[in-house]
Design an enzyme around this catalytic site. Structure first.
Site, PDB file in Angstrom:
ATOM      1  CG  HIS A   1      -1.909   1.063   1.280  1.00 11.99           C
ATOM      2  ND1 HIS A   1      -2.478   1.503   2.452  1.00 11.99           N
ATOM      3  CD2 HIS A   1      -2.453   1.839   0.305  1.00 11.99           C
ATOM      4  CE1 HIS A   1      -3.319   2.481   2.204  1.00 11.99           C
ATOM      5  NE2 HIS A   1      -3.320   2.712   0.905  1.00 11.99           N
TER       6      HIS A   1
ATOM      7  CD  GLU B   1      -2.660   2.787  -3.618  1.00 11.48           C
ATOM      8  OE1 GLU B   1      -3.166   3.912  -3.470  1.00 11.48           O
ATOM      9  OE2 GLU B   1      -3.069   1.772  -3.017  1.00 11.48           O
ATOM     10  CG  HIS B   2      -0.227   6.138  -0.388  1.00 11.46           C
ATOM     11  ND1 HIS B   2      -0.839   7.265   0.097  1.00 11.46           N
ATOM     12  CD2 HIS B   2      -1.137   5.138  -0.268  1.00 11.46           C
ATOM     13  CE1 HIS B   2      -2.055   6.973   0.505  1.00 11.46           C
ATOM     14  NE2 HIS B   2      -2.262   5.677   0.306  1.00 11.46           N
TER      15      HIS B   2
ATOM     16  CD  GLU C   1      -5.956   4.614   2.083  1.00 13.91           C
ATOM     17  OE1 GLU C   1      -6.609   3.793   1.424  1.00 13.91           O
ATOM     18  OE2 GLU C   1      -4.851   5.076   1.712  1.00 13.91           O
TER      19      GLU C   1
END
Length: 969
Positions: free
Chosen positions: A68, A71-72, A149
């Site tokens: 994740h 991805e950021h 998030e």
């Protein structure tokens, strides 16, 4: 050889829906990257998506959330385009958007952009997979973004339940890992272990981000040969590392994890029982999808179903059954039942009835007939499928390309059931054994035994073995005669024909075909999408609507009672592509019916007849009243955005009621009151309606006339027809309303910064407002979210509170709401100076981007219908508002815009009319920033009463003056 990268054409074309006029070509680049090229000469927007066959299950255990985090950080600049905002700025200046998500086994990146800007977007997009920088200076900031998030999900029951599935799984399985990541797993833990998280990220990217496990989709107007050349030129440099797709041999659940029950106290006031069965992997069984078929039966809501029986006993209100692929070799089936108070007390009986139904599935020989119905509908839905926005289509298809479907039928096999597989079905049914499940029981009343705490969400839960005698009783259970398999579905459409005719001049707006004291009917025969479907909207306008909080909750309860009474009847219709909804409106009740026109009239008449003839059963009334009371209490656990949205509506509209008022009012609603209430609600009615789709004008008139005759109301006098009004915020007004979050565990505060601009019929102000949002949205995001790291949720939007158009800035954060307001004011100061420095070229790009957005064609029937209905409901009936405002945008100068911003948006503007709603977390009440020259709203109702009301929304033209010649393009 001409020096071009080599390309292998795998297949030209795809098996597609009847109405899909796009061209397809599937190719493979020399680096083994598979690319689906889609030419759509009519699309306003182009798109691309890359799906990487690596997700959170590949996270190292010492760096949970690394996929994740990748991805950021991937978006933070590339060697060719080092500015971290270059990609976003390019998209924003060409009416574009982008997004990405990390799932368990894949990570998906996608964008959409104006069709004429595709090449530049592809060039920037490709570089993320060729030479990303993963900038050191962005590392900590993006770790905080990941943490933010995660924090927004901490009080979400859906996220918490899913995490419990993982916690209760085999600890050796990848499914047991925490996927999202937070500041502890990506910041603190690596430091303790002496790991450089950026270096570990580079290793992760270098190991897994390989062309051979990526799938790319490109959608554009250009010919396929051009798209192919672009794909080869821009994406062939992605390295092929010949990475094998990871395998995960450890099963998510073993014999050690089943036959247990977990007790948990949810955030919201719900009563829920989840039964989870481990089953064999379904990944390769796409032609039959046995688990999906079995879930269809378990989740059925028609006569004889598990749910219908539970409802008849007063044990449950609703359920959902679904299967999830955990790994290639392991799935789960989940039956999630929402219980009544009696069902919670007697949850073991609920479990027993489920196993009675499973026994029925095990003994039946009717699967072939039932499967055939399902297959027929999957084929019908595929054949009549309409287009979706380009970015949605691209990212969904990119993930589908990862499957092993025949390469000329990727779209077909991902949607349609084709083969009956009795052995596969039986294998799934046999997995639904009493000794092969675990249960999760959730309710607010559960207090004792919660002696375990999950680490990342702070979930308190208890876990114990299911009683062996109870398990044994399930093994020898007999099926009740109240349970039986679904009957033949009378709603399956026989005709999917549409009489497609050449159209030289398309209708621009719906036509007013009836307007009298009972009915106003707008109709448009679909001349664009040619599907055998329609959307029908009827607003049953009543003089007593919204008269008081009690009337408001009674109306909501009435709609729930109708839906409940029709549940067994309407569920087969939903399986056959027909759906309906009833919802309270500010003026009455709105009925929406959508689906295949072949049987739509049957459902419409049944629903309206039930509105008239409803007999209120005391047990069902008490159950549904209790459920509505729970929902009103769940307002306390509502996400900050929805909470602020509700408060702003309540403050703005005279007949909008607060949650506290509705909670108090529902206590006085009794079963004996409902008969008189329904009679009063329907006694006088005016039917405002829209019929759009595969119906002629005569068909539309007959449909609405049948509804009118069934209700048979008296006419509503003109003086009784209330129109929408809202409070006028005075010029220079600067108001703050604060509401404290009751949930002490909620870390996030939020602010909805609302600027009331003008009435909707002021076209120039509307155009200027939309241009302000266009110019402000990217800097607002990049400054408040990316640079200042205020929170994960940051956005600007144009909001309609009829009759006004508003500009909103929303931020959710762990910082205090007053601090957030101070940062929005600082942002507006920054805009004030930067607008003066904006080049003519950049200003022109923003105008062009906005105009492209406003003139985008609808991609399907639903989009077009929804726009017409919105214009009808706002009371202005201005169906061409966006087209007119697009023309105005082209004439706006920098000087005019700057003056508009200074006077109407900046907090010191003489015409600025601002109300901000502060949603205040109890965890940051101590952090207070003074906001100068502000008026605090202490009492919302007194504030509303002290404000002047706007003029009502009226049609731009009297209905009898509508010129039919203006209806056409």
């Amino acid at each position: 050889m001409d020096g071009k990268p080599q390309v292998e054409v795998i297949v030209n074309g795809q098996v597609v829906p009847n109405l899909d006029d796009r061209e397809y070509r599937l190719i493979k680049l020399e680096n083994d990257l598979e690319v689906l090229l889609v030419r759509d000469p009519e699309t306003d927007n182009a798109s691309a998506a890359i799906d990487v066959h690596i997700g959170s299950q590949s996270n190292p255990r010492e760096l949970l959330g690394l996929a994740h985090f990748c991805e950021h950080l991937l978006f933070m600049g590339t060697k060719k385009y080092p500015d971290e905002n270059e990609y976003r700025k390019y998209l924003e200046s060409h009416n574009g958007i982008s997004n990405a998500y990390t799932a368990s086994n894949n990570t998906n990146y996608y964008f959409e952009v104006s069709h004429d800007a595709l090449y530049g977007a592809l060039d920037r997009f490709a570089q993320f997979f060729i030479d990303p920088l993963f900038l050191e200076e962005c590392k900590d900031r993006e770790i905080r973004a990941v943490d933010s998030e995660h924090c927004k999900n901490l009080q979400s029951d859906s996220w918490r339940f899913w995490r419990l599935y993982s916690v209760l799984s085999n600890p050796k399985s990848v499914f047991s890992k925490f996927n999202t990541g937070n500041i502890e797993t990506l910041g603190d833990v690596p430091k303790e272990l002496g790991l450089d998280v950026r270096q570990e990220l580079l290793k992760f990217y270098d190991k897994y981000y390989s062309a051979n496990i990526m799938k790319l989709v490109i959608i554009g107007r250009e010919p396929l040969d051009v798209l192919q050349d672009w794909a080869a030129e821009l994406f062939s440099p992605i390295k092929n590392k010949a990475v094998p797709i990871p395998k995960f041999p450890d099963p998510p659940y073993t014999d050690n994890e089943v036959r247990k029950i977990c007790y948990v106290k949810p955030v919201k006031n719900l009563r829920r029982l989840d039964i989870v069965f481990p089953i064999p992997g379904q990944y390769h069984k796409y032609k039959c999808r046995p688990a999906e078929y079995v879930c269809h039966l378990l989740g059925h809501e028609g006569e004889g179903s598990y749910l219908a029986y539970l409802k008849s006993l007063g044990l449950a209100t609703s359920l959902i059954a679904f299967n999830v692929s955990i790994t290639e070799d392991a799935d789960i089936i989940v039956v999630s039942t929402f219980l009544t108070e009696e069902g919670l007390t007697d949850y073991q009986r609920v479990i027993k009835i489920l196993f009675e139904y499973i026994r029925l599935l095990d003994q039946t020989n009717a699967h072939k007939f039932l499967f055939e119905e399902t297959r027929i509908m999957s084929e019908a839905q595929f054949k009549t499928r309409q287009k979706t926005p380009a970015y949605q289509y691209a990212h969904v298809v990119a993930s589908k390309l990862q499957r092993e479907y025949p390469r000329d039928k990727v779209l077909y096999y991902s949607s349609v059931l084709t083969e009956f597989d009795p052995k596969g079905i039986q294998e799934v049914v046999e997995s639904l054994r009493p000794n092969n499940f675990f249960a999760i029981l959730a309710a607010h009343s559960i207090e004792k035994g919660l002696d375990n705490k999950e680490k990342f969400y702070g979930i308190d839960y208890g876990l114990e073995d299911l009683d062996s005698q109870f398990i044994d009783s399930l093994l020898h259970i007999k099926t009740s005669s109240e349970l039986y398999l679904p009957l033949a579905n009378e709603f399956i459409p026989w005709s999917l024909e549409v009489e497609k005719q050449p159209v030289t001049t398309k209708l621009k707006v719906p036509n007013l075909v009836r307007n009298d004291k009972f009915v106003r009917l707008w109709h448009k025969k679909d001349d664009t999408f040619w599907v055998p479907k329609a959307n029908v909207f009827i607003n049953f306008i009543s003089p007593i609507a919204r008269r008081s909080p009690k009337v408001s909750v009674s109306t909501t309860l009435y709609t729930r009672l109708i839906e409940d009474a029709l549940g067994e009847y309407s569920y087969p219709a939903s399986l056959a592509g027909l759906s309906f909804s009833l919802s309270p409106s500010t003026r009455g009740i709105i009925l929406c019916i959508s689906g295949f026109t072949d049987k739509l009239h049957v459902l419409l008449e049944k629903v309206v007849a039930m509105m008239r003839d409803l007999k209120v059963h005391p047990q069902r009334f008490e159950i549904l009243k209790n459920r509505l009371e729970q929902e009103l209490k769940d307002y306390d656990a509502l996400e900050a955005y929805h909470r602020s949205n509700h408060v702003l509506t309540w403050l703005s509209e005279p007949h909008s009621w607060s949650n506290a008022e509705l909670r108090e009012a529902i206590k006085d609603v009794q079963v004996g009151d409902m008969s008189d209430f329904i009679s009063d609600l329907l006694k006088q009615n005016f039917l405002e309606s829209l019929v759009h789709g595969n119906y002629t004008e005569e068909d539309a008139k007959n449909l609405i006339e049948s509804a009118q005759k069934l209700i048979d109301p008296k006419p509503v006098f003109a003086s009784q027809l209330s129109r929408k009004r809202a409070i006028i915020v005075p010029e220079g007004g600067n108001y703050i309303y604060k509401t404290v979050v009751p949930n002490k565990e909620e870390k996030n505060s939020a602010i909805m910064y609302n600027l009331q601009i003008s009435q909707l019929d002021d076209e120039r102000s509307g155009a200027l407002t939309r241009l302000a949002r266009q110019i402000m949205k990217e800097p607002t995001f990049s400054i408040l979210r990316t640079k200042e790291q205020l929170g994960y949720i940051v956005f600007t939007l144009v909001r309609q509170v009829t009759p006004f158009i508003n500009l909103n800035i929303f931020v959710q954060s762990e910082r205090s709401s007053t601090y957030l307001e101070s940062r929005i004011r600082a942002l507006l100061d920054q805009f004030k100076s930067e607008f003066l420095e904006m080049s003519d070229e950049d200003f022109s790009k923003h105008k062009s981007s906005l105009i492209n957005f406003m003139l985008e064609k609808h991609t399907n029937l639903k989009e077009e219908s929804s726009m017409y209905w919105l214009r009808i409901c706002d009371g202005f009936y201005d169906f061409t508002r966006l087209e007119k405002q697009a023309e105005i945008v082209s004439t706006i100068t920098k000087d005019e815009f700057y003056s508009f911003f200074i006077n109407n948006i900046h907090y010191e503007g003489e015409n600025t009319k601002k109300i901000s709603v502060h949603v205040v977390s109890q965890r940051c009440e101590d952090e207070v920033y003074e906001i100068p020259n502000v008026t605090i709203i202490e009492n919302g109702n007194m504030f509303k009463e002290s404000m002047t009301l706007s003029k009502a929304a009226f049609p731009l033209k009297p209905f009898d003056e509508i010129d039919r010649s203006l209806l056409f393009n």
